[in-house]
Design an enzyme around this catalytic site. Sequence first.
Site, PDB file in Angstrom:
ATOM      1  N   SER A  47       0.800  -1.302  -0.029  1.00  0.00           N
ATOM      2  CA  SER A  47       0.059  -0.111   0.138  1.00  0.00           C
ATOM      3  C   SER A  47       0.994   1.036   0.161  1.00  0.00           C
ATOM      4  O   SER A  47       2.018   1.302  -0.700  1.00  0.00           O
ATOM      5  CB  SER A  47      -1.253   0.153   1.437  1.00  0.00           C
ATOM      6  N   GLU A  86       0.282  -2.807  -8.654  1.00  0.00           N
ATOM      7  CA  GLU A  86      -1.291  -3.226  -8.214  1.00  0.00           C
ATOM      8  C   GLU A  86      -1.944  -2.034  -7.798  1.00  0.00           C
ATOM      9  O   GLU A  86      -1.365  -1.137  -7.422  1.00  0.00           O
ATOM     10  CB  GLU A  86      -0.932  -4.322  -7.460  1.00  0.00           C
ATOM     11  N   HIS A 109      -3.067  -5.674  -2.032  1.00  0.00           N
ATOM     12  CA  HIS A 109      -4.170  -5.611  -1.379  1.00  0.00           C
ATOM     13  C   HIS A 109      -5.079  -6.953  -1.620  1.00  0.00           C
ATOM     14  O   HIS A 109      -6.197  -6.825  -1.154  1.00  0.00           O
ATOM     15  CB  HIS A 109      -4.854  -4.227  -1.885  1.00  0.00           C
TER      16      HIS A 109
END
Length: 308
Positions: free
Chosen positions: A110, A210, A277
């Site tokens: 993240s 991602e 995630h």
Amino acid sequence: MAIRPAALRMGDTIGIVTLGSPLEPETIRTRIAYLQGMGFNVVLGRHVFDQNGYLAGTAQERAEDLMGMFADPRVKMILPVRGGVGVEGILPFLDYGFIRDHPKLLSGYSDITVLLNALYRFAGVIALHSLLLLDFRPETPAYNFDQFFSATSSLAAPRPIANPPEMPPLVGRGTGTVCGPIVGGNLTSFVGSLGTPFEADTRGKILLLEETHEPVNTVYRYVEQLRLAGKFRDCLGIVMGECTNCIDAYGKTYQNLIDEVIAPLGKPLVTGLASGHGTYKAAIPIGACVLMDADNGRLTLMEPAVTA
């Protein structure tokens, strides 16, 4: 060649820090108890429980906690509680020379993406795109823990990077085989570093991306920004991870974006990696050399992320 931190062993001490957004104190305590139940000792940064709106303390305070963990001889590994926002704010306050001389494992994803890439670019240290403290709970799939502990403790190489049986395998989109250090991570965080002194260098690198909770038209915007910034031009190849809980937009899906925007770039391309995630999280050592076979959909870690 990048610097490999010392391997993590059972009974070692893990330093817990909050580097971006805050997390509920009870959640932090529960996750720490789970980590201790696995056999690890834990030390906490002074500002782990701080809450100031969407940030856990000032940038200087969060940076001091991180540098304190690099300086603490007891600490073998550093584990942020979560990402969120604000991690880029600590980057100017870090002593990269000291980190280079005192390398330690650090894991996260993240918004931690910007830190992982900064540690590799400015300190030359391999960092791990893998679990956060938030993930240490009974519901976490065994695959995620297997990936994490293999990356943090195994000296075996070469070693395949593959999805779990519960997911489709990686898909190779062609244009051959390349080998180089892997960089990247969360797309939003990666784009947020563009134009700053801390943007990642993709020259001669394999680029991993991602994303989560973004409509596909926003993902397109970020991808186009990376293209205009030369990040795709400079990279050796591209690995597209999942777009977790991303929403179709204007009749277009994430797969359409890969087919219509990423594939035509002409770079070696592998898609569908469990990452970041998603429910399943492959452990990707940022800065380590990876062999990417884009014809057959294979990723192979060519060196361990750690040293004995």
